[in-house]
Design an enzyme around this catalytic site. Structure first.
Site, PDB file in Angstrom:
ATOM      1  N   HIS A 329       0.849  -1.184   0.000  1.00 52.23           N
ATOM      2  CA  HIS A 329       0.000   0.000   0.000  1.00 52.23           C
ATOM      3  C   HIS A 329       0.887   1.236   0.000  1.00 52.23           C
ATOM      4  CE1 HIS A 329      -2.915   3.013   1.515  1.00 52.23           C
ATOM      5  NE2 HIS A 329      -3.783   2.270   0.869  1.00 52.23           N
ATOM      6  N   ASP A 388      -7.812  -5.200  -0.075  1.00 53.13           N
ATOM      7  CA  ASP A 388      -8.252  -5.957  -1.248  1.00 53.13           C
ATOM      8  C   ASP A 388      -7.934  -7.444  -1.127  1.00 53.13           C
ATOM      9  OD1 ASP A 388      -9.292  -3.765  -2.755  1.00 53.13           O
ATOM     10  OD2 ASP A 388      -7.246  -3.134  -3.139  1.00 53.13           O
TER      11      ASP A 388
END
Length: 452
Positions: A329, A388
């Protein structure tokens, strides 16, 4: 024009575009271009101020980034506390979350009930909207259908160009309420006209939460369990806002700064979220998992799973991108709080639905992937799983089709977009106009008859 002629023309035009548009990558460093609006150390370029949300994954000390466990903050409140409070009171929390994001304070019980009731009343689409705007022009992509539905809503608004804060609030609340209906009906139209399956159009029930209504609208029998609705509600809370710098929220600020209407600004955000680098990422995780499950015989073997992950990272397997989707991320490095919270619920759901073997495979990939990525790229950057990794698994266990994964993100994020739309109107006042440096040289003009 024949298809063959058209294809030839387009091929030649493609060659021109590819030949004339490439930019030497070294020039970005030479001119200190902040590619992706990011600084060289990975932090985001500061382009605005916000009171709405914060994404915390590191601290800056002595001009160095120091990784810390991730935190997600809505209007100053840790999202974990919002979730715990909803669970304690046995309430669905997305509606309280939306209220907080829009108005900057936590509602008491009376205010929450009034707001939830108003959302419930607004879920029903305007008269003839479903027939004229959804059924008569179905789309194979539900995100495009939602965007069209948002733009079409302009025509059903008696005062769409009114930019007053009170009117924008009304427009935003109506959109927050209707997004789940737009997505569900768009899905039903897609099933009927593209998949040749039965069409089920159920009316929303005002007394139900956003999560409950959505599950009711997409299922032929309208049935769902309390746990299913609770987990979807959790996902909606976790995706509702992620700071002003994420691509779709920034889009709302940029487009709103041009002084356009609410529907144009939100439709632009939907277009951003549709992108595979943004809201479509969980589908990439699912596609990767399909590939892993098809090529790894023993899902419990660290060696087999690790060896295949290495092949993915070295572009020998998967989609050959070299990316292990669901890992990494831009801000979170030690942990993504959304992933931590969703994973805990995902395990509970996996036990109920008989998906524990599959859940264990995800867990193993999360354990092995960081070291493999660091080794392949010769990097010591800390890497954690992002939301996700498990969101697609959760939706699959809820028997939600993949074409609805990104629309669910939109159903949630419309609350954050609306808050950013209002913030830009109240506190902005200046159109976004960043600079692009032109690196082409001026040329002498050649008259049409002299060109070769």
């Amino acid at each position: 024009m024949s298809n063959k002629s058209e294809a030839a023309i387009l091929k030649n035009l493609e060659k021109l575009a590819v030949h004339n548009d490439p930019i030497d990558q070294k020039l970005y460093s030479q001119y200190d271009v902040k590619r992706g609006l990011r600084n060289a150390n990975g932090t985001g370029v500061l382009v605005g101020l916000t009171r709405i949300g914060d994404v915390v994954g590191y601290e800056i000390k002595d001009n160095q980034k120091i990784a810390i466990p991730g935190r997600l903050v809505y209007r100053g409140y840790n999202v974990e506390d919002l979730i715990k409070d909803a669970e304690k009171n046995k309430q669905f929390g997305y509606e309280q979350c939306a209220y907080l994001l829009l108005f900057g304070e936590l509602p008491n019980q009376a205010k929450l009930e009034a707001f939830s009731n108003y959302l419930g009343e607004c879920r029903v689409l305007p008269a003839n909207f479903t027939e004229d705007m959804i059924m008569k022009a179905p789309s194979n992509d539900i995100m495009n259908k939602i965007a069209r539905g948002v733009l079409a809503s302009y025509s059903y608004d008696e005062d769409p160009e009114n930019r007053s804060v009170s009117n924008v609030i009304k427009q935003c609340i109506q959109l927050i309420a209707r997004f789940s209906t737009l997505a569900a009906y768009g899905y039903q139209a897609k099933r009927r006209y593209y998949d040749n399956k039965s069409l089920f159009i159920h009316n929303p029930k005002p007394e139900l939460s956003t999560a409950e209504n959505f599950l009711r609208l997409i299922r032929s029998d309208k049935q769902y369990t309390r746990l299913e609705a609770e987990i979807l509600d959790l996902a909606l809370i976790l995706h509702a806002e992620h700071g002003g710098g994420n691509n779709s929220s920034l889009t709302v600020h940029v487009v709103s700064s041009a002084d356009t209407d609410t529907y144009s600004a939100i439709a632009a955000a939907v277009g951003s979220l549709k992108g595979r680098r943004h809201g479509g990422a969980n589908i990439k995780v699912m596609e990767m998992m399909d590939d892993i499950k098809a090529n790894v015989k023993d899902w419990t073997s660290e060696k087999e799973v690790g060896d295949y992950l290495r092949k993915i990272a070295t572009k020998e397997a998967g989609d050959r991108s070299g990316l292990i989707y669901g890992m990494g991320h831009a801000i979170y490095t030690i942990s993504d709080p959304r992933e931590v919270l969703l994973k805990a619920k995902a395990k509970k759901l996996a036990k109920e639905k008989g998906f524990l073997e599959e859940f264990a495979l995800y867990d193993l990939i999360e354990k092995l992937a960081p070291a493999i990525i660091q080794d392949v790229h010769q990097s010591d950057k800390k890497i954690c799983a992002n939301v996700d990794m498990y969101s697609g698994l959760v939706y699959s266990m809820l028997n939600i089709p993949r074409e609805l994964f990104t629309p669910i993100f939109a159903i949630s994020r419309i609350a954050g977009w609306s808050a950013h739309r209002i913030e830009e109107i109240v506190s902005g006042g200046r159109i976004y106009r960043p600079a692009y440096k032109n690196i082409s040289k001026e040329r002498d003009f050649v008259p049409l008859m002299d060109r070769k």
